[in-house]
Design a protein around this motif. Structure first.
Motif, PDB file in Angstrom:
ATOM      1  N   GLY A  22      -1.824   2.403  -5.244  1.00 30.68           N
ATOM      2  CA  GLY A  22      -1.406   3.790  -5.069  1.00 30.68           C
ATOM      3  C   GLY A  22      -2.304   4.754  -5.817  1.00 30.68           C
ATOM      4  O   GLY A  22      -3.242   4.336  -6.503  1.00 30.68           O
ATOM      5  N   ASP A  23      -2.005   6.034  -5.692  1.00 30.04           N
ATOM      6  CA  ASP A  23      -2.907   7.052  -6.250  1.00 30.04           C
ATOM      7  C   ASP A  23      -2.261   7.956  -7.295  1.00 30.04           C
ATOM      8  O   ASP A  23      -2.914   8.869  -7.785  1.00 30.04           O
ATOM      9  CB  ASP A  23      -3.448   7.935  -5.118  1.00 30.04           C
ATOM     10  CG  ASP A  23      -2.360   8.815  -4.525  1.00 30.04           C
ATOM     11  OD1 ASP A  23      -1.473   8.268  -3.844  1.00 30.04           O
ATOM     12  OD2 ASP A  23      -2.371  10.035  -4.771  1.00 30.04           O
ATOM     13  N   THR A  24      -0.991   7.741  -7.627  1.00 33.48           N
ATOM     14  CA  THR A  24      -0.342   8.657  -8.582  1.00 33.48           C
ATOM     15  C   THR A  24       0.261   7.887  -9.766  1.00 33.48           C
ATOM     16  O   THR A  24       0.581   6.698  -9.638  1.00 33.48           O
ATOM     17  CB  THR A  24       0.819   9.444  -7.931  1.00 33.48           C
ATOM     18  OG1 THR A  24       1.869   8.518  -7.594  1.00 33.48           O
ATOM     19  CG2 THR A  24       0.383  10.186  -6.680  1.00 33.48           C
ATOM     20  N   PRO A  25       0.451   8.569 -10.892  1.00 37.51           N
ATOM     21  CA  PRO A  25       1.168   7.949 -12.014  1.00 37.51           C
ATOM     22  C   PRO A  25       2.560   7.471 -11.579  1.00 37.51           C
ATOM     23  O   PRO A  25       3.070   6.493 -12.119  1.00 37.51           O
ATOM     24  CB  PRO A  25       1.263   9.079 -13.043  1.00 37.51           C
ATOM     25  CG  PRO A  25       0.056   9.935 -12.760  1.00 37.51           C
ATOM     26  CD  PRO A  25      -0.090   9.900 -11.258  1.00 37.51           C
ATOM     27  N   ASN A  26       3.166   8.142 -10.602  1.00 39.10           N
ATOM     28  CA  ASN A  26       4.466   7.698 -10.080  1.00 39.10           C
ATOM     29  C   ASN A  26       4.373   6.316  -9.431  1.00 39.10           C
ATOM     30  O   ASN A  26       5.309   5.524  -9.528  1.00 39.10           O
ATOM     31  CB  ASN A  26       5.005   8.687  -9.034  1.00 39.10           C
ATOM     32  CG  ASN A  26       5.746   9.845  -9.676  1.00 39.10           C
ATOM     33  OD1 ASN A  26       6.270   9.727 -10.784  1.00 39.10           O
ATOM     34  ND2 ASN A  26       5.770  10.979  -8.992  1.00 39.10           N
ATOM     35  N   ASP A  27       3.268   6.047  -8.756  1.00 36.19           N
ATOM     36  CA  ASP A  27       3.080   4.718  -8.160  1.00 36.19           C
ATOM     37  C   ASP A  27       2.994   3.669  -9.269  1.00 36.19           C
ATOM     38  O   ASP A  27       3.589   2.590  -9.173  1.00 36.19           O
ATOM     39  CB  ASP A  27       1.791   4.656  -7.330  1.00 36.19           C
ATOM     40  CG  ASP A  27       1.827   5.537  -6.099  1.00 36.19           C
ATOM     41  OD1 ASP A  27       2.273   5.070  -5.046  1.00 36.19           O
ATOM     42  OD2 ASP A  27       1.407   6.712  -6.195  1.00 36.19           O
ATOM     43  N   VAL A  28       2.229   3.997 -10.301  1.00 35.78           N
ATOM     44  CA  VAL A  28       2.033   3.050 -11.405  1.00 35.78           C
ATOM     45  C   VAL A  28       3.372   2.752 -12.070  1.00 35.78           C
ATOM     46  O   VAL A  28       3.754   1.589 -12.268  1.00 35.78           O
ATOM     47  CB  VAL A  28       1.036   3.622 -12.453  1.00 35.78           C
ATOM     48  CG1 VAL A  28       0.854   2.626 -13.593  1.00 35.78           C
ATOM     49  CG2 VAL A  28      -0.313   3.963 -11.804  1.00 35.78           C
ATOM     50  N   TRP A  42       0.812  -1.216   0.000  1.00 36.52           N
ATOM     51  CA  TRP A  42       0.000   0.000   0.000  1.00 36.52           C
ATOM     52  C   TRP A  42       0.848   1.270   0.000  1.00 36.52           C
ATOM     53  O   TRP A  42       1.765   1.409   0.812  1.00 36.52           O
ATOM     54  CB  TRP A  42      -0.856   0.060   1.274  1.00 36.52           C
ATOM     55  CG  TRP A  42      -1.968  -0.919   1.334  1.00 36.52           C
ATOM     56  CD1 TRP A  42      -1.923  -2.160   1.912  1.00 36.52           C
ATOM     57  CD2 TRP A  42      -3.303  -0.752   0.851  1.00 36.52           C
ATOM     58  NE1 TRP A  42      -3.153  -2.766   1.803  1.00 36.52           N
ATOM     59  CE2 TRP A  42      -4.015  -1.926   1.163  1.00 36.52           C
ATOM     60  CE3 TRP A  42      -3.965   0.289   0.177  1.00 36.52           C
ATOM     61  CZ2 TRP A  42      -5.358  -2.095   0.823  1.00 36.52           C
ATOM     62  CZ3 TRP A  42      -5.298   0.114  -0.155  1.00 36.52           C
ATOM     63  CH2 TRP A  42      -5.979  -1.062   0.165  1.00 36.52           C
ATOM     64  N   ASP A  43       0.450   2.200  -0.848  1.00 38.74           N
ATOM     65  CA  ASP A  43       0.902   3.580  -0.708  1.00 38.74           C
ATOM     66  C   ASP A  43       0.101   4.149   0.480  1.00 38.74           C
ATOM     67  O   ASP A  43      -0.968   3.623   0.813  1.00 38.74           O
ATOM     68  CB  ASP A  43       0.580   4.346  -1.999  1.00 38.74           C
ATOM     69  CG  ASP A  43       0.733   5.838  -1.835  1.00 38.74           C
ATOM     70  OD1 ASP A  43       1.829   6.275  -1.440  1.00 38.74           O
ATOM     71  OD2 ASP A  43      -0.246   6.576  -2.073  1.00 38.74           O
ATOM     72  N   ILE A  44       0.578   5.177   1.123  1.00 39.45           N
ATOM     73  CA  ILE A  44      -0.129   5.715   2.290  1.00 39.45           C
ATOM     74  C   ILE A  44      -0.911   6.993   1.976  1.00 39.45           C
ATOM     75  O   ILE A  44      -2.140   7.018   2.090  1.00 39.45           O
ATOM     76  CB  ILE A  44       0.857   5.943   3.465  1.00 39.45           C
ATOM     77  CG1 ILE A  44       1.412   4.578   3.935  1.00 39.45           C
ATOM     78  CG2 ILE A  44       0.153   6.673   4.629  1.00 39.45           C
ATOM     79  CD1 ILE A  44       2.382   4.643   5.093  1.00 39.45           C
ATOM     80  N   ASP A  45      -0.194   8.054   1.553  1.00 46.02           N
ATOM     81  CA  ASP A  45      -0.854   9.357   1.383  1.00 46.02           C
ATOM     82  C   ASP A  45      -1.792   9.388   0.181  1.00 46.02           C
ATOM     83  O   ASP A  45      -1.392   9.063  -0.933  1.00 46.02           O
ATOM     84  CB  ASP A  45       0.201  10.464   1.243  1.00 46.02           C
ATOM     85  CG  ASP A  45       0.997  10.635   2.530  1.00 46.02           C
ATOM     86  OD1 ASP A  45       0.388  11.006   3.540  1.00 46.02           O
ATOM     87  OD2 ASP A  45       2.211  10.354   2.526  1.00 46.02           O
ATOM     88  N   HIS A  46      -3.001   9.781   0.436  1.00 49.28           N
ATOM     89  CA  HIS A  46      -4.068   9.882  -0.573  1.00 49.28           C
ATOM     90  C   HIS A  46      -4.531   8.528  -1.087  1.00 49.28           C
ATOM     91  O   HIS A  46      -5.326   8.459  -2.021  1.00 49.28           O
ATOM     92  CB  HIS A  46      -3.662  10.787  -1.741  1.00 49.28           C
ATOM     93  CG  HIS A  46      -3.204  12.142  -1.276  1.00 49.28           C
ATOM     94  ND1 HIS A  46      -4.062  13.051  -0.699  1.00 49.28           N
ATOM     95  CD2 HIS A  46      -1.977  12.718  -1.255  1.00 49.28           C
ATOM     96  CE1 HIS A  46      -3.384  14.131  -0.366  1.00 49.28           C
ATOM     97  NE2 HIS A  46      -2.111  13.956  -0.668  1.00 49.28           N
ATOM     98  N   THR A  47      -4.009   7.452  -0.503  1.00 46.12           N
ATOM     99  CA  THR A  47      -4.522   6.116  -0.821  1.00 46.12           C
ATOM    100  C   THR A  47      -5.249   5.572   0.410  1.00 46.12           C
ATOM    101  O   THR A  47      -6.393   5.148   0.318  1.00 46.12           O
ATOM    102  CB  THR A  47      -3.374   5.171  -1.244  1.00 46.12           C
ATOM    103  OG1 THR A  47      -2.773   5.687  -2.443  1.00 46.12           O
ATOM    104  CG2 THR A  47      -3.893   3.773  -1.528  1.00 46.12           C
ATOM    105  N   LEU A  48      -4.575   5.624   1.577  1.00 49.51           N
ATOM    106  CA  LEU A  48      -5.206   5.150   2.823  1.00 49.51           C
ATOM    107  C   LEU A  48      -5.660   6.320   3.703  1.00 49.51           C
ATOM    108  O   LEU A  48      -6.699   6.244   4.367  1.00 49.51           O
ATOM    109  CB  LEU A  48      -4.213   4.291   3.613  1.00 49.51           C
ATOM    110  CG  LEU A  48      -3.861   2.925   3.014  1.00 49.51           C
ATOM    111  CD1 LEU A  48      -2.739   2.281   3.814  1.00 49.51           C
ATOM    112  CD2 LEU A  48      -5.087   2.010   2.970  1.00 49.51           C
TER     113      LEU A  48
HETATM  114 MG    MG Z   1       0.090   8.671  -2.523  1.00 51.00          MG
END
Ligand code: MG
Length: 233
Positions: free
Chosen positions: A176-182, A7-13
């Protein structure tokens, strides 16, 4: 074989919006003796990258000892403001239920892959009482590397060390929530389920190549289904 869910944390959880900026500002001032005029872009970035870039934006070379000092002050500042994090931040809808559901399954191992350095990751999830659902020991964090992609291999390696199981690109799933996560997931060796709960909308996340995009975590069955669907154990 089990699936490693990261899990990503910020803006995901969770989301603590402007508070991060404030705390970064305080830490910057304490370390450099100067006010922070600019903060580097934070979305999907690691703490190591944010700290280095913010120092550079002020004409300060990001030497190793400065980064270490900054990281120490930052971790202490987040910890000191844990109550405020809970008060001003919020747990995103469905996060607790999704974490609970996955923690109860026998076919998944659940941890974090986050740009936050480890003490901050622990501090944030603990502020919302979400710390018990993830195995922090096998996660990867924002001081492990400046780039996000290498964190995937680190988490897989830590999970292998602890559980004796090999997690590969098709049995590791990033959320995650960003293109960077992807991008990090695909470069690092993982499948990606994206949540349109940050600054990027579903179209952007799809364009970035996320295998599945969901609007948020509120449909627990859809979240679990997505994770199991993209991973082929
Ligand atoms: Mg995030």
């Amino acid at each position: 074989m089990r699936t490693l869910v990261l899990w990503d944390i910020d803006h995901t959880l969770i989301s603590i919006d402007g508070l991060s900026r404030e705390i970064y500002g305080e830490a910057f001032h304490e370390v450099t003796g100067r006010p922070m005029d600019k903060l580097a872009d934070m979305a999907g970035k690691t703490d190591r990258a944010i700290v280095s870039e913010t120092l550079r934006l002020h004409g300060i070379a990001p030497a190793a000892e400065v980064i270490t000092a900054f990281a120490d002050v930052l971790a202490a500042a987040f910890t000191a403001r844990q109550t405020e994090i809970k008060k001003r931040g919020r747990e995103l809808p469905g996060a607790r239920t999704a974490l609970t559901e996955l923690a109860a399954r026998t076919d998944t191992v659940q941890s974090v892959l986050t740009g936050n350095m480890k003490p901050i990751a622990v501090c944030k999830l603990t502020a919302f009482d979400l710390q018990g659902f993830v195995d922090f020991e096998v996660g990867a964090y924002g001081l492990d590397d400046a780039a996000r992609a290498p964190l995937v291999g680190l988490a897989r390696q830590r999970a292998k060390q602890k559980y004796g199981e090999t997690f590969n690109a098709s049995t590791t799933v990033l959320i995650g929530d960003t293109p960077n996560d992807v991008d990090a997931g695909h470069r690092g060796g993982a499948r990606v389920v994206a949540m349109a709960t940050g600054a990027s909308d579903a179209d952007e996340l799809r364009a970035a190549g996320a295998e599945i995009v969901l609007p948020d975590l509120t449909d627990t069955d859809a979240v679990v289904r997505a994770i199991l669907q993209v991973s082929t154990t």
